[in-house]
Design an enzyme around this catalytic site. Structure first.
Site, PDB file in Angstrom:
ATOM      1  CE  LYS A  39      -5.305  -7.260  10.298  1.00 37.90           C
ATOM      2  NZ  LYS A  39      -3.895  -6.798  10.267  1.00 37.90           N
ATOM      3  CB  CYS A  95       0.819  -6.712  13.777  1.00 35.69           C
ATOM      4  SG  CYS A  95       2.008  -5.401  13.417  1.00 35.69           S
ATOM      5  NE  ARG A 144       0.005  -8.803   2.260  1.00 36.14           N
ATOM      6  CZ  ARG A 144      -0.597  -8.394   3.385  1.00 36.14           C
ATOM      7  NH1 ARG A 144      -1.674  -8.993   3.839  1.00 36.14           N
ATOM      8  NH2 ARG A 144      -0.096  -7.393   4.079  1.00 36.14           N
ATOM      9  NE  ARG A 177      -2.360  -1.448   3.507  1.00 34.09           N
ATOM     10  CZ  ARG A 177      -1.801  -0.723   4.441  1.00 34.09           C
ATOM     11  NH1 ARG A 177      -1.818   0.606   4.372  1.00 34.09           N
ATOM     12  NH2 ARG A 177      -1.239  -1.279   5.484  1.00 34.09           N
ATOM     13  CG  ASN A 232       3.072  -6.661   1.754  1.00 41.20           C
ATOM     14  OD1 ASN A 232       2.468  -7.189   2.697  1.00 41.20           O
ATOM     15  ND2 ASN A 232       2.470  -5.799   0.938  1.00 41.20           N
ATOM     16  CB  SER A 254      -0.767  -3.992   7.705  1.00 41.12           C
ATOM     17  OG  SER A 254      -1.954  -3.282   7.445  1.00 41.12           O
ATOM     18  CG  HIS A 293      -6.913  -3.149  10.067  1.00 37.44           C
ATOM     19  ND1 HIS A 293      -5.602  -2.757  10.191  1.00 37.44           N
ATOM     20  CD2 HIS A 293      -6.915  -4.123   9.128  1.00 37.44           C
ATOM     21  CE1 HIS A 293      -4.842  -3.467   9.365  1.00 37.44           C
ATOM     22  NE2 HIS A 293      -5.621  -4.300   8.714  1.00 37.44           N
TER      23      HIS A 293
HETATM   24  P1  GDP Z   1      -1.715  -9.684   9.533  1.00 35.88           P
HETATM   25  O1  GDP Z   1      -1.136  -8.952   8.366  1.00 35.88           O
HETATM   26  O2  GDP Z   1      -2.045  -8.769  10.678  1.00 35.88           O
HETATM   27  O3  GDP Z   1      -2.841 -10.560   9.134  1.00 35.88           O
HETATM   28  O4  GDP Z   1      -0.537 -10.608  10.100  1.00 35.88           O
HETATM   29  P2  GDP Z   1      -0.181 -12.147   9.798  1.00 35.88           P
HETATM   30  O5  GDP Z   1      -0.989 -13.066  10.635  1.00 35.88           O
HETATM   31  O6  GDP Z   1      -0.197 -12.378   8.336  1.00 35.88           O
HETATM   32  O7  GDP Z   1       1.309 -12.185  10.327  1.00 35.88           O
HETATM   33  C1  GDP Z   1       2.289 -11.268   9.866  1.00 35.88           C
HETATM   34  C2  GDP Z   1       3.657 -11.777  10.204  1.00 35.88           C
HETATM   35  O8  GDP Z   1       3.777 -11.883  11.627  1.00 35.88           O
HETATM   36  C3  GDP Z   1       3.925 -13.167   9.638  1.00 35.88           C
HETATM   37  O9  GDP Z   1       5.250 -13.225   9.182  1.00 35.88           O
HETATM   38  C4  GDP Z   1       3.709 -14.075  10.831  1.00 35.88           C
HETATM   39  O10 GDP Z   1       4.454 -15.249  10.747  1.00 35.88           O
HETATM   40  C5  GDP Z   1       4.122 -13.206  12.017  1.00 35.88           C
HETATM   41  N1  GDP Z   1       3.369 -13.563  13.250  1.00 35.88           N
HETATM   42  C6  GDP Z   1       2.035 -13.762  13.363  1.00 35.88           C
HETATM   43  N2  GDP Z   1       1.689 -14.127  14.629  1.00 35.88           N
HETATM   44  C7  GDP Z   1       2.835 -14.137  15.339  1.00 35.88           C
HETATM   45  C8  GDP Z   1       3.150 -14.442  16.716  1.00 35.88           C
HETATM   46  O11 GDP Z   1       2.293 -14.776  17.528  1.00 35.88           O
HETATM   47  N3  GDP Z   1       4.460 -14.330  17.080  1.00 35.88           N
HETATM   48  C9  GDP Z   1       5.439 -13.953  16.187  1.00 35.88           C
HETATM   49  N4  GDP Z   1       6.691 -13.880  16.625  1.00 35.88           N
HETATM   50  N5  GDP Z   1       5.179 -13.685  14.884  1.00 35.88           N
HETATM   51  C10 GDP Z   1       3.905 -13.767  14.464  1.00 35.88           C
HETATM   52  P1  PGA Z   2      -2.983  -7.248   6.558  1.00 33.74           P
HETATM   53  O1  PGA Z   2      -3.853  -6.679   5.335  1.00 33.74           O
HETATM   54  O2  PGA Z   2      -1.532  -6.919   6.396  1.00 33.74           O
HETATM   55  O3  PGA Z   2      -3.590  -6.494   7.685  1.00 33.74           O
HETATM   56  O4  PGA Z   2      -3.274  -8.686   6.482  1.00 33.74           O
HETATM   57  C1  PGA Z   2      -3.387  -6.016   4.235  1.00 33.74           C
HETATM   58  C2  PGA Z   2      -2.995  -4.605   4.552  1.00 33.74           C
HETATM   59  O5  PGA Z   2      -3.253  -4.129   5.674  1.00 33.74           O
HETATM   60  O6  PGA Z   2      -2.462  -3.971   3.638  1.00 33.74           O
HETATM   61 MN    MN Z   3      -5.108  -5.331   6.875  1.00 34.76          MN
HETATM   62 MN    MN Z   4      -3.751 -10.665   7.266  1.00 25.79          MN
END
Ligand code: GDP
Ligand code: PGA
Ligand code: MN
Ligand code: MN
Length: 613
Positions: free
Chosen positions: A283, A281, A396, A85, A394, A279, A257
């Site tokens: 989810k 982190c 996907r 983004r 990033n 993002s 979000h």
């Molecule tokens: P989203 O973008 O908020 O949906 O985050 P994701 O679930 O896709 O995770 C983003 C990154 O953080 C990935 O590389 C995951 O492996 C990592 N991650 C997710 N949950 C955890 C956790 O509980 N601990 C750690 N250390 N890393 C995590």
């Molecule tokens: P995520 O969603 O990283 O929260 O999964 C896409 C984004 O925020 O750009």
């Molecule tokens: Mn998002």
């Molecule tokens: Mn996600």
């Protein structure tokens, strides 16, 4: 130069006639501005999907993966500078800058329309314009909304087919008078100029100039120059967060979000949790959690966006408006997120991951050891000695939610929320979990979250920034007003309001290693949250919220020392006083519009920290 006499299309609401006529008139206006060679109306049918997929493969825009290893799955490689983004090119064009607030880039709507006129004039020459009607939430659902995206990218059409409810029933609802949100997307690379000079297409068309523009009052989105994710799949961040947050402000609901899960205890009680993390982190991972604790289970409802509305029963009800996942690939592996690995075993579009020699995909974290040879996300040969990531950080996957094995059977229904959780990526200070003693303190917690930057947006990875409600890039109006809206909703809900928590899976020790194992072990934190909701366990007061009594956090079977546990919950008064100072500075940016109760919460927090020092 404006090459078309038509001004950029007016908002659909101002087009005379029935909504269906208005849609047709609007499509015609967009077409006469952008000058596509053809207009195709999409219905998301399997035939259409197969035809567009084949077309993209023939054009070299998608690589078909080995059908034995990864059935019906494809790889796209973006342009190297179109990978996330673009917050610096994302504009909120409300009538006044005050309405956009200090966290959004504001532009005068009329001036922006004039700029867009120039950009979009002829921008689809030589291309096909697709008209994609979609529903966020089940068509006709009480919290659902309709939209239409016009785009010159077939990759966007296929992605929208996986992540939204795309189909003829949407057009029927529009024809019956249901309002809809208008969104226009162009990759900004016409294949012919006004003089008729042709240029050849590329695997990932995009433009150097990028504009992601929201008109909150007229509920419109115009996006130019990028083909990637939230810049181009306009139902997601642009509509379901930026525009919908404004609709929610005006109509008494919330667009957030947030992931959505149903957590069920060994006794069979269901808890619905909505959690907002910035993002990249965690989810998607938490949404697909397989609890490490026996007897507990998690069902996935949503992984990125929740729409929440107070119900007649006095509780906060939520839906996931999306129908698919656009998830971060790196870090997704059998040990961290086996549910995601199964979800993306087929029927998936991968973007910017690496290609294996046998026609499958790979990214950092999929397996402990990388293959000996890959083609990396840029299309170059790669070996473990290359010293660069094989997949873009990033990168996907795009996949329909119905492939997810942990999907809740009643995913179309709304669910009453028991707990709201705020999180971020903080290597210091923020404890593993804390509960807000009151709704106002919970709103303060959400409002003052800061988090280290990730690769999901342009910017320096690791840099700490405020990300209130994980909505910094997504709130379509003044963030301070968003906080007041949350306070109002809490008042309306009263005793029916969810409990509010803050979590941090990312605290590090002095060597820079994560203190908490995370992933499926996060169930241990969810258990404590559920027990607090039930009123089954006490909590320990601290200056930054209610913390677990160590005896109540189940860490059996974890290789974690008492010292590490202490470090996970340590509240250092000096660094927290410094944090309070920075929080005050941040709240001051809102020029007295930040809720008065925040001042009281901050004062109380400081007094408690001084007492603890
Ligand atoms: P989203 O973008 O908020 O949906 O985050 P994701 O679930 O896709 O995770 C983003 C990154 O953080 C990935 O590389 C995951 O492996 C990592 N991650 C997710 N949950 C955890 C956790 O509980 N601990 C750690 N250390 N890393 C995590
Ligand atoms: P995520 O969603 O990283 O929260 O999964 C896409 C984004 O925020 O750009
Ligand atoms: Mn998002
Ligand atoms: Mn996600």
């Amino acid at each position: 130069m404006i090459t078309n006499p038509n001004h950029t299309t007016p908002a659909p609401a101002t087009v005379p006639g029935s909504p269906r006529v208005a849609l047709e008139a609007w499509v015609a206006r967009v077409a006469s501005l952008t000058c596509p060679d053809a207009v195709v109306r999409c219905d998301g049918s399997p035939d259409e999907t197969a035809r567009l997929t084949q077309q993209l493969v023939d054009e070299g825009k998608l690589i078909a993966l080995d059908p034995e290893r990864r059935p019906n799955s494809y790889l796209a490689r973006s342009a190297p500078d179109d990978v996330a983004r673009v917050e610096g090119r994302t504009f909120t064009c409300s009538r006044t800058p005050e309405d956009a607030g200090p966290t959004n880039l504001w532009r005068d709507p009329d001036a922006m329309r004039a700029e867009l006129d120039d950009l979009f004039a002829g921008s689809m020459r030589g291309r096909t314009m697709y008209v994609v009607p979609f529903s966020m939430g089940p068509v006709g659902g009480p919290i659902s909304q309709l939209g239409v995206e016009v785009t010159d990218s077939a990759y966007v059409v296929l992605s929208m087919g996986k992540t939204t409810r795309l189909g003829p029933e949407v057009l029927r609802a529009i024809g019956a008078g249901v309002p809809w949100v208008a969104t226009v997307h162009s990759v900004g690379m016409p294949l012919r100029d006004a003089a008729g000079t042709e240029r050849s297409d590329v695997a990932w068309p995009c433009a150097e100039t990028r504009y992601i523009v929201q008109f909150p009052e007229t509920r419109e989105v115009w996006s130019y120059g990028s083909g990637y994710g939230g810049n181009a799949l306009l139902a997601k961040k642009c509509f379901a967060l930026r525009i919908a947050s404004v609709m929610g402000r005006d109509e008494g609901w919330l667009a957030e979000h947030m992931l959505l899960i149903r957590l069920t205890s060994p006794e069979g009680r269901a808890f619905h949790v909505a959690a907002a993390f910035p993002s990249a982190c965690g989810k998607t991972n938490l949404a697909m959690l397989q609890p490490a604790l026996p007897g507990w289970s998690v069902e996935t409802i949503g992984d990125d966006i929740a729409w929440l509305r107070p119900g007649s029963d006095g509780r906060l009800h939520a839906i996931n408006p999306e129908a698919g996942l656009f998830g971060v690939a790196p870090g997704t592996g059998a040990d961290t997120n086996p549910v995601a690995v199964e979800t993306i075993a087929a029927d998936t579009i991968f973007t910017n991951v690496a290609l294996t020699d046998d026609g499958d995909v790979w990214w950092e974290g999929l397996t402990p050891e990388p293959p000996a040879h890959l083609v990396d996300w840029t299309g170059a040969d790669w070996t473990p000695a290359s010293g660069t990531p094989a997949a873009h950080p990033n990168a996907r996957f795009t996949v329909a939610l119905d492939r997810c094995p942990s999907l809740a059977a009643d995913v179309d229904a709304s669910v009453p929320i028991d707990a709201v959780v705020f999180g971020g990526r903080r290597s210091t200070n923020v404890p593993l979990v804390a509960q807000a003693p009151t709704w106002a303190e919970g709103v303060f917690m959400g409002a003052t979250v800061s988090s280290e930057r990730t690769a999901a947006a342009e910017g320096t990875v690791g840099e700490l920034r405020r990300d209130p409600f994980a909505m910094l890039p997504f709130c379509g109006y003044d963030m301070a007003e968003h906080w007041s809206h949350w306070l109002d909703i809490g008042e309306q809900l009263g005793a029916g309001a969810p409990a509010v928590f803050q979590v941090n899976w990312f605290r590090k020790d002095q060597d820079g290693s994560f203190l908490w194992p995370g992933f499926r072990e996060n169930a241990r934190v969810l258990e404590w949250i559920a027990r607090r909701v039930e009123g089954a366990v006490p909590a320990v007061e601290s200056p930054v919220g209610l913390l677990p009594d160590v005896a109540d956090l189940d860490v059996r079977g974890l290789a974690i020392s008492d010292a590490q546990l202490d470090a996970l919950f340590a509240v250092d008064p000096d660094s927290w006083l410094e944090e309070c100072r920075r929080t005050e500075e941040f709240l001051d940016e809102f020029g007295g519009r930040s809720p008065a109760v925040f001042t009281a919460v901050l004062d109380e927090r400081r007094a408690a920290l001084h007492a603890a020092a």
